[in-house]
Design a protein around this motif. Sequence first.
Motif, PDB file in Angstrom:
ATOM      1  N   ALA A 130      47.188   2.478  91.287  1.00  0.00           N
ATOM      2  CA  ALA A 130      48.466   2.343  92.006  1.00  0.00           C
ATOM      3  C   ALA A 130      49.468   1.492  91.228  1.00  0.00           C
ATOM      4  CB  ALA A 130      48.230   1.766  93.396  1.00  0.00           C
ATOM      5  N   ARG A 131      48.990   0.654  90.320  1.00  0.00           N
ATOM      6  CA  ARG A 131      49.894  -0.167  89.512  1.00  0.00           C
ATOM      7  C   ARG A 131      50.506   0.619  88.350  1.00  0.00           C
ATOM      8  NH1 ARG A 131      46.020  -4.064  91.012  1.00  0.00           N
ATOM      9  NH2 ARG A 131      44.757  -3.837  89.137  1.00  0.00           N
ATOM     10  N   ILE A 132      49.918   1.785  88.014  1.00  0.00           N
ATOM     11  CA  ILE A 132      50.440   2.548  86.879  1.00  0.00           C
ATOM     12  C   ILE A 132      51.032   3.895  87.280  1.00  0.00           C
ATOM     13  CG2 ILE A 132      48.983   1.436  85.155  1.00  0.00           C
ATOM     14  CD1 ILE A 132      47.094   3.784  85.309  1.00  0.00           C
ATOM     15  N   GLY A 133      50.872   4.286  88.528  1.00  0.00           N
ATOM     16  CA  GLY A 133      51.432   5.549  89.003  1.00  0.00           C
ATOM     17  C   GLY A 133      51.018   5.818  90.438  1.00  0.00           C
ATOM     18  N   HIS A 134      51.600   6.829  91.045  1.00  0.00           N
ATOM     19  CA  HIS A 134      51.251   7.193  92.421  1.00  0.00           C
ATOM     20  C   HIS A 134      49.895   7.904  92.407  1.00  0.00           C
ATOM     21  CE1 HIS A 134      55.199   6.051  93.671  1.00  0.00           C
ATOM     22  NE2 HIS A 134      55.796   7.036  93.017  1.00  0.00           N
ATOM     23  N   PRO A 191      31.882   6.674 101.353  1.00  0.00           N
ATOM     24  CA  PRO A 191      32.975   5.753 101.077  1.00  0.00           C
ATOM     25  C   PRO A 191      33.662   6.072  99.763  1.00  0.00           C
ATOM     26  CG  PRO A 191      31.060   4.566 101.866  1.00  0.00           C
ATOM     27  CD  PRO A 191      30.633   5.996 101.649  1.00  0.00           C
ATOM     28  N   PRO A 192      34.954   5.808  99.665  1.00  0.00           N
ATOM     29  CA  PRO A 192      35.739   5.103 100.665  1.00  0.00           C
ATOM     30  C   PRO A 192      36.235   6.034 101.762  1.00  0.00           C
ATOM     31  CG  PRO A 192      37.146   5.617  98.810  1.00  0.00           C
ATOM     32  CD  PRO A 192      35.755   6.118  98.458  1.00  0.00           C
ATOM     33  N   ALA A 216      41.203   4.166 101.272  1.00  0.00           N
ATOM     34  CA  ALA A 216      41.877   4.642 100.057  1.00  0.00           C
ATOM     35  C   ALA A 216      43.386   4.433 100.161  1.00  0.00           C
ATOM     36  CB  ALA A 216      41.550   6.113  99.813  1.00  0.00           C
ATOM     37  N   VAL A 217      43.945   4.730 101.332  1.00  0.00           N
ATOM     38  CA  VAL A 217      45.388   4.556 101.537  1.00  0.00           C
ATOM     39  C   VAL A 217      45.753   3.075 101.477  1.00  0.00           C
ATOM     40  CG1 VAL A 217      47.278   4.859 103.191  1.00  0.00           C
ATOM     41  CG2 VAL A 217      45.656   6.734 102.774  1.00  0.00           C
ATOM     42  N   ARG A 218      44.950   2.228 102.118  1.00  0.00           N
ATOM     43  CA  ARG A 218      45.220   0.782 102.052  1.00  0.00           C
ATOM     44  C   ARG A 218      45.191   0.282 100.611  1.00  0.00           C
ATOM     45  NH1 ARG A 218      41.114   0.188 105.845  1.00  0.00           N
ATOM     46  NH2 ARG A 218      41.932   0.525 107.911  1.00  0.00           N
ATOM     47  N   LEU A 254      34.462   0.438 102.807  1.00  0.00           N
ATOM     48  CA  LEU A 254      34.589   0.848 104.203  1.00  0.00           C
ATOM     49  C   LEU A 254      35.850   0.276 104.850  1.00  0.00           C
ATOM     50  CD1 LEU A 254      30.847   0.486 105.247  1.00  0.00           C
ATOM     51  CD2 LEU A 254      32.134   2.620 104.922  1.00  0.00           C
ATOM     52  N   GLY A 255      36.596  -0.519 104.094  1.00  0.00           N
ATOM     53  CA  GLY A 255      37.849  -1.047 104.621  1.00  0.00           C
ATOM     54  C   GLY A 255      37.703  -2.325 105.429  1.00  0.00           C
ATOM     55  N   HIS A 256      36.542  -2.964 105.361  1.00  0.00           N
ATOM     56  CA  HIS A 256      36.335  -4.209 106.102  1.00  0.00           C
ATOM     57  C   HIS A 256      36.783  -5.439 105.324  1.00  0.00           C
ATOM     58  CE1 HIS A 256      34.408  -2.072 109.242  1.00  0.00           C
ATOM     59  NE2 HIS A 256      33.356  -1.736 108.535  1.00  0.00           N
ATOM     60  N   LEU A 257      37.100  -5.246 104.058  1.00  0.00           N
ATOM     61  CA  LEU A 257      37.528  -6.344 103.205  1.00  0.00           C
ATOM     62  C   LEU A 257      38.524  -5.772 102.219  1.00  0.00           C
ATOM     63  CD1 LEU A 257      36.701  -9.370 102.645  1.00  0.00           C
ATOM     64  CD2 LEU A 257      35.261  -8.454 100.845  1.00  0.00           C
ATOM     65  N   PRO A 258      39.697  -6.373 102.089  1.00  0.00           N
ATOM     66  CA  PRO A 258      40.674  -5.815 101.152  1.00  0.00           C
ATOM     67  C   PRO A 258      40.192  -5.956  99.709  1.00  0.00           C
ATOM     68  CG  PRO A 258      41.468  -7.883 102.081  1.00  0.00           C
ATOM     69  CD  PRO A 258      40.170  -7.566 102.754  1.00  0.00           C
ATOM     70  N   PRO A 259      40.618  -5.036  98.824  1.00  0.00           N
ATOM     71  CA  PRO A 259      40.237  -5.157  97.423  1.00  0.00           C
ATOM     72  C   PRO A 259      40.834  -6.411  96.815  1.00  0.00           C
ATOM     73  CG  PRO A 259      41.860  -3.421  97.693  1.00  0.00           C
ATOM     74  CD  PRO A 259      41.492  -3.905  99.071  1.00  0.00           C
TER      75      PRO A 259
END
Length: 195
Positions: free
Chosen positions: A50-54, A64-65, A70-72, A182-187
Amino acid sequence: MEKLISEDGSLAVLASVASVDALDRTFDIVILDLPLRARTVIVDVIATVARIGHPLICSTWEQPPALTAAVRAGARGCITRRTEQQAVRDALRVVSQGGFYVCPRLVEQFRAELARPADEDPNGLAPREIETLRWIALGYTHAQVATRMGLSPATVNTYAKRIRAKLKVSNKAELTRLAIELGHLPPRHETHPAG
């Protein structure tokens, strides 16, 4: 995918690499094909992309994920390996122009994930187990988790055993990876345990 892109006069393949690390510039869109058996923390990879392109993510979405995770992490589009060619073309155009796209095959799954209460887990984890998982994934010891949650260490140990059994993992590193996926903890979380 390259053939589909080459058929569209408004898009061009600028690089095709085996690893995100090989990308050395920014792009309008980065297509990320998730491996069937991921051995890495996929949401971290999505956040890097996401830092280098959409990011347009292609996956089976059977493990998972989750779509919402994935969207988050920064995904701008989600397709499957069985998405029809026209839908892939649509996804490429929408995401390359900065929009958001979920292929028709994933719409119901995405709606179900969005409609799920925040404390409900598709793996059957209870709310207190999710809370315990978050603390463990952040690096806290069972004793520290017990203090933070107002529980006995024995209860936290029981929760940890249940979590490992439900998620089919055997160690803390795998628990942490799954908590993120699983989205329980942000990256790339910034919280660290206090001594």
